[in-house]
Design a protein around this motif. Structure first.
Motif, PDB file in Angstrom:
ATOM      1  N   GLY A   1      33.635  39.076  55.545  1.00  0.00           N
ATOM      2  CA  GLY A   1      34.511  40.217  55.324  1.00  0.00           C
ATOM      3  C   GLY A   1      33.782  41.378  54.661  1.00  0.00           C
ATOM      4  O   GLY A   1      32.607  41.266  54.273  1.00  0.00           O
ATOM      5  N   ASP A   2      34.468  42.533  54.602  1.00  0.00           N
ATOM      6  CA  ASP A   2      33.941  43.732  53.956  1.00  0.00           C
ATOM      7  C   ASP A   2      32.649  44.241  54.587  1.00  0.00           C
ATOM      8  O   ASP A   2      31.793  44.832  53.919  1.00  0.00           O
ATOM      9  CB  ASP A   2      33.711  43.493  52.443  1.00  0.00           C
ATOM     10  CG  ASP A   2      34.976  43.058  51.745  1.00  0.00           C
ATOM     11  OD1 ASP A   2      36.054  43.515  52.153  1.00  0.00           O
ATOM     12  OD2 ASP A   2      34.889  42.264  50.792  1.00  0.00           O
TER      13      ASP A   2
ATOM     14  N   ALA B   1      43.356  42.206  53.061  1.00  0.00           N
ATOM     15  CA  ALA B   1      42.306  43.073  53.605  1.00  0.00           C
ATOM     16  C   ALA B   1      42.262  44.395  52.840  1.00  0.00           C
ATOM     17  O   ALA B   1      43.283  44.865  52.338  1.00  0.00           O
ATOM     18  CB  ALA B   1      42.593  43.353  55.076  1.00  0.00           C
ATOM     19  N   GLY B   2      41.073  44.957  52.771  1.00  0.00           N
ATOM     20  CA  GLY B   2      40.921  46.298  52.218  1.00  0.00           C
ATOM     21  C   GLY B   2      39.905  47.010  53.083  1.00  0.00           C
ATOM     22  O   GLY B   2      38.730  46.656  53.057  1.00  0.00           O
TER      23      GLY B   2
ATOM     24  N   GLU C   1      51.335  30.492  45.216  1.00  0.00           N
ATOM     25  CA  GLU C   1      49.877  30.617  45.270  1.00  0.00           C
ATOM     26  C   GLU C   1      49.270  30.664  43.865  1.00  0.00           C
ATOM     27  O   GLU C   1      48.267  29.996  43.582  1.00  0.00           O
ATOM     28  CB  GLU C   1      49.494  31.887  46.036  1.00  0.00           C
ATOM     29  CG  GLU C   1      47.983  32.102  46.068  1.00  0.00           C
ATOM     30  CD  GLU C   1      47.557  33.184  47.028  1.00  0.00           C
ATOM     31  OE1 GLU C   1      48.358  34.082  47.322  1.00  0.00           O
ATOM     32  OE2 GLU C   1      46.414  33.118  47.488  1.00  0.00           O
TER      33      GLU C   1
ATOM     34  N   ILE D   1      40.101  28.598  45.035  1.00  0.00           N
ATOM     35  CA  ILE D   1      39.476  29.277  46.184  1.00  0.00           C
ATOM     36  C   ILE D   1      39.087  30.703  45.809  1.00  0.00           C
ATOM     37  O   ILE D   1      38.171  31.279  46.387  1.00  0.00           O
ATOM     38  CB  ILE D   1      40.464  29.265  47.379  1.00  0.00           C
ATOM     39  CG1 ILE D   1      40.635  27.807  47.875  1.00  0.00           C
ATOM     40  CG2 ILE D   1      40.003  30.144  48.529  1.00  0.00           C
ATOM     41  CD1 ILE D   1      41.785  27.606  48.827  1.00  0.00           C
TER      42      ILE D   1
ATOM     43  N   THR E   1      41.442  33.262  45.771  1.00  0.00           N
ATOM     44  CA  THR E   1      42.157  34.071  46.768  1.00  0.00           C
ATOM     45  C   THR E   1      42.435  35.465  46.202  1.00  0.00           C
ATOM     46  O   THR E   1      42.206  35.724  45.020  1.00  0.00           O
ATOM     47  CB  THR E   1      43.513  33.427  47.144  1.00  0.00           C
ATOM     48  OG1 THR E   1      44.369  33.516  46.000  1.00  0.00           O
ATOM     49  CG2 THR E   1      43.361  31.979  47.571  1.00  0.00           C
ATOM     50  N   THR E   2      43.008  36.304  47.050  1.00  0.00           N
ATOM     51  CA  THR E   2      43.341  37.651  46.605  1.00  0.00           C
ATOM     52  C   THR E   2      44.703  37.676  45.884  1.00  0.00           C
ATOM     53  O   THR E   2      45.173  38.747  45.520  1.00  0.00           O
ATOM     54  CB  THR E   2      43.392  38.624  47.799  1.00  0.00           C
ATOM     55  OG1 THR E   2      44.367  38.128  48.726  1.00  0.00           O
ATOM     56  CG2 THR E   2      42.047  38.726  48.500  1.00  0.00           C
ATOM     57  N   SER E   3      45.359  36.524  45.765  1.00  0.00           N
ATOM     58  CA  SER E   3      46.666  36.384  45.095  1.00  0.00           C
ATOM     59  C   SER E   3      47.750  37.233  45.743  1.00  0.00           C
ATOM     60  O   SER E   3      48.623  37.760  45.053  1.00  0.00           O
ATOM     61  CB  SER E   3      46.586  36.782  43.616  1.00  0.00           C
ATOM     62  OG  SER E   3      45.464  36.269  43.012  1.00  0.00           O
TER      63      SER E   3
ATOM     64  N   ALA F   1      40.632  41.697  60.589  1.00  0.00           N
ATOM     65  CA  ALA F   1      40.465  41.726  59.135  1.00  0.00           C
ATOM     66  C   ALA F   1      39.628  40.500  58.754  1.00  0.00           C
ATOM     67  O   ALA F   1      39.406  39.617  59.580  1.00  0.00           O
ATOM     68  CB  ALA F   1      41.822  41.682  58.452  1.00  0.00           C
TER      69      ALA F   1
ATOM     70  N   THR G   1      40.301  32.242  54.541  1.00  0.00           N
ATOM     71  CA  THR G   1      41.663  32.733  54.489  1.00  0.00           C
ATOM     72  C   THR G   1      42.489  31.870  55.438  1.00  0.00           C
ATOM     73  O   THR G   1      41.977  30.904  56.014  1.00  0.00           O
ATOM     74  CB  THR G   1      41.723  34.248  54.807  1.00  0.00           C
ATOM     75  OG1 THR G   1      43.034  34.715  54.489  1.00  0.00           O
ATOM     76  CG2 THR G   1      41.392  34.553  56.268  1.00  0.00           C
TER      77      THR G   1
ATOM     78  N   ARG H   1      37.292  42.942  42.466  1.00  0.00           N
ATOM     79  CA  ARG H   1      36.357  41.923  41.963  1.00  0.00           C
ATOM     80  C   ARG H   1      34.935  42.236  42.425  1.00  0.00           C
ATOM     81  O   ARG H   1      34.732  42.674  43.565  1.00  0.00           O
ATOM     82  CB  ARG H   1      36.740  40.537  42.505  1.00  0.00           C
ATOM     83  CG  ARG H   1      38.026  39.994  41.925  1.00  0.00           C
ATOM     84  CD  ARG H   1      38.337  38.631  42.506  1.00  0.00           C
ATOM     85  NE  ARG H   1      38.721  38.698  43.913  1.00  0.00           N
ATOM     86  CZ  ARG H   1      38.945  37.642  44.673  1.00  0.00           C
ATOM     87  NH1 ARG H   1      38.794  36.420  44.187  1.00  0.00           N
ATOM     88  NH2 ARG H   1      39.317  37.778  45.932  1.00  0.00           N
TER      89      ARG H   1
HETATM   90  P1  IMO Z   1      38.571  42.510  54.622  1.00  0.00           P
HETATM   91  O1  IMO Z   1      39.484  42.662  55.820  1.00  0.00           O
HETATM   92  C1  IMO Z   1      36.596  39.826  51.789  1.00  0.00           C
HETATM   93  C2  IMO Z   1      38.751  36.153  50.774  1.00  0.00           C
HETATM   94  C3  IMO Z   1      39.219  35.993  49.334  1.00  0.00           C
HETATM   95  C4  IMO Z   1      39.111  34.472  49.177  1.00  0.00           C
HETATM   96  C5  IMO Z   1      39.543  33.981  50.564  1.00  0.00           C
HETATM   97  C6  IMO Z   1      41.001  33.549  50.652  1.00  0.00           C
HETATM   98  O2  IMO Z   1      38.641  43.637  53.669  1.00  0.00           O
HETATM   99  O3  IMO Z   1      37.202  42.159  55.086  1.00  0.00           O
HETATM  100  P2  IMO Z   1      43.273  34.943  50.735  1.00  0.00           P
HETATM  101  O4  IMO Z   1      43.891  35.858  49.737  1.00  0.00           O
HETATM  102  O5  IMO Z   1      43.023  35.560  52.052  1.00  0.00           O
HETATM  103  O6  IMO Z   1      44.001  33.644  50.867  1.00  0.00           O
HETATM  104  O7  IMO Z   1      41.838  34.559  50.093  1.00  0.00           O
HETATM  105  O8  IMO Z   1      39.316  35.051  51.471  1.00  0.00           O
HETATM  106  N1  IMO Z   1      39.187  37.390  51.448  1.00  0.00           N
HETATM  107  C7  IMO Z   1      38.405  38.430  51.693  1.00  0.00           C
HETATM  108  N2  IMO Z   1      37.119  38.661  51.347  1.00  0.00           N
HETATM  109  N3  IMO Z   1      37.266  40.722  52.545  1.00  0.00           N
HETATM  110  C8  IMO Z   1      38.536  40.490  52.938  1.00  0.00           C
HETATM  111  O9  IMO Z   1      39.205  41.268  53.820  1.00  0.00           O
HETATM  112  C9  IMO Z   1      39.177  39.321  52.462  1.00  0.00           C
HETATM  113  N4  IMO Z   1      40.413  38.802  52.616  1.00  0.00           N
HETATM  114  C10 IMO Z   1      40.401  37.615  52.005  1.00  0.00           C
HETATM  115  O10 IMO Z   1      38.380  36.673  48.447  1.00  0.00           O
HETATM  116  O11 IMO Z   1      37.772  34.101  49.011  1.00  0.00           O
END
Ligand code: IMO
Ligand code: GDP
Ligand code: MG
Length: 436
Positions: A12-13, A39-40, A114, A126, A128-130, A223, A239, A303
């Motif tokens: 991600g990101d 997602a961000g 969660e 994990i 998570t993003t909460s 995402a 995720t 984070r």
């Molecule tokens: P974009 O779309 C980076 C990670 C969380 C955690 C794991 C599970 O911006 O790339 P979740 O809340 O989804 O159940 O968390 O997934 N995570 C991401 N890491 N970019 C993201 O989205 C993410 N969406 C979830 O940090 O490790």
């Protein structure tokens, strides 16, 4: 006209938001197919920065339509906030945003469960993003979810909600020793937001099918990334949705034969937020340097992101899972000024080179990355607009990435803004996908 999927090839990101924004002008519709406001996606236009969580990044182009598909999970409060942010920025969504009435709703009990689960996991959390993403998808799969379309019938919705809250309260109280939730309060809060949400709701599978039949082209905005995919990623540190290309079909209701290609986005190095194995993770001075130069802080949670060298095993694996047509490398500029840059070309486990990406996370957490060392460059690449003007060392680094991953590189991103990009015009793969 082509229909194309954008997919993250790492954790991600990778810069998906920037690339979606960059190529949206070649499409008519942009559709999100999975995930939620975990997602961000950051888009920088001149001196303005937008962070999109739920709404496709294409919304920033006033003449394009956007879809939130059935595979996405929607927190009505998060959607409300994002719509408000857009409206304050002068971006209007009426008539050009369509939300699937089959998309599942994230409700306050998902976040509460969660939070309690993560607390109970302790050191094994994990990270998570909460945002309630996992528990919402759990309910979907357990066939007890509530969907956008349910909001059309308040009485029925109230009844279903009451059953669900009762079930969650038993879980919260008896298993997690957490406080009970109040059905009426959740009902009232959700119903306040329902009219706005319903004003965008429709059968988006039918909408997309009609658009494609009319010769319109769709860009599918993934995402998260391949390693966060619930099936193909570093399970259980993933995720709860299919972030890989296959998710675009199930998450929108568009059949695979209507999709013409997949653009994979990879950072010139690797980052990860949250827990789980990360073979090329760096610690110390270089990690700090990459994090600061790359502003590697979560766009959703703030984070600090864990940083490491480019892992060609990871991105090659993403090629296999997503069948990448072409590759985009982002954030090359962040590596400017380093003396040495490393690429992980293989993993060794107990002295043996692994032939495939391991499915066993115990093994992945114990592998030794096999590194190649490459000379860095001392030039500021963020101002370069022509591939031939990139320092020789940067060009050979890119060539090596392409060779190791087994995909052509067609776009190189050298900064957050639209114009900080090199599009390799000779890339026939990209040309075919972006044809008018
Ligand atoms: P974009 O779309 C980076 C990670 C969380 C955690 C794991 C599970 O911006 O790339 P979740 O809340 O989804 O159940 O968390 O997934 N995570 C991401 N890491 N970019 C993201 O989205 C993410 N969406 C979830 O940090 O490790
Ligand atoms: P996404 O989730 O894949 O859309 O990526 P994020 O938006 O979470 O993170 C990418 C970050 O890098 C954002 O802050 C972008 O503005 C920024 N970014 C994107 N491309 C580049 C690039 O080529 N160079 C630099 N320096 N920053 C970039
Ligand atoms: Mg992001």
């Amino acid at each position: 006209m082509s229909n194309v999927i954008i997919v993250g090839t790492q954790w991600g990101d990778e810069g998906k938001g920037k690339i979606v924004d960059l190529i949206t002008e070649r499409f008519d519709v942009v559709a999100r197919y999975q995930g939620g406001h975990n997602a961000g996606h950051t888009v920088c236009i001149s001196d303005r920065q937008f962070i999109l969580h739920l709404i496709p990044s294409g919304i920033l182009h006033a003449d394009k339509c956007c879809v939130i598909g059935n595979g996405v999970v929607i927190d009505p409060a998060a959607l409300d906030e994002e719509l408000q942010m857009l409206s304050e920025a002068g971006i209007f969504t009426e008539g050009r945003l369509f939300i699937s009435n089959r998309a599942h709703l994230i409700l306050p009990y998902h976040t509460a469960v969660e939070e309690a689960e993560e607390r109970l996991r302790g050191a094994k959390a994990i990270g998570t993003t909460s945002r309630g993403i996992g528990p919402c998808y759990e309910d979907k799969m357990a066939r007890r979810g509530l969907r956008v379309g349910d909001l059309q019938h308040p009485d029925r919705f109230r009844q279903k909600l009451s059953d669900r809250v009762e079930q969650k309260n038993r879980l919260l109280e008896q298993v997690y020793q957490a406080p009970r939730l109040d059905v009426q309060a959740i009902f009232e809060r959700t119903m306040q937001r329902a009219p706005q949400l319903l004003s965008f709701a429709t059968d988006t599978a039918e909408y997309l099918s009609g658009a494609i039949n009319d010769g319109k082209s769709v860009l599918f905005e993934g995402a998260q990334g391949t390693q966060l995919d619930v099936d193909h990623g570093t399970y259980p540190f993933v995720t709860s949705s299919n972030a890989t290309a296959g998710g675009a079909c199930t998450g929108t209701g568009v059949g695979p034969s209507r999709i013409n290609g997949v653009i994979g986005i990879a950072k010139a190095y690797t980052t990860r937020v949250g827990a789980g194995p990360f073979p090329t993770e760096l610690r110390g001075e270089i990690e700090v340097r990459i994090r600061e130069k790359g502003t590697e802080y979560g766009a959703s949670t703030g984070r600090p992101r864990r940083c490491g060298w480019f892992d060609a095993v990871v991105v090659r694996y993403a090629g296999l899972i997503n069948d990448l047509s072409t590759l985009v490398i982002t954030k090359l500029d962040v590596l400017d000024g380093l003396d040495e840059i490393r690429i992980c070309v293989a993993y060794k486990y107990r002295g043996e080179v692994l032939r495939f990406f391991p499915t066993d996370m115990e093994i992945l957490s114990q592998v030794d990355p096999v590194y190649e060392s490459h000379p860095g460059w001392q030039t500021d690449t963020s101002q370069i607009h022509d591939y031939d003007e990139l320092p020789q060392a940067a060009r050979s680094y890119l060539n090596r990435l392409s060779e190791l991953v087994g995909a052509d590189i067609s776009i190189i991103s050298l900064g957050p803004n639209r114009d900080e990009t090199i599009i390799l015009e000779e890339s026939s793969r990209l040309k075919a996908l972006l044809k008018e």
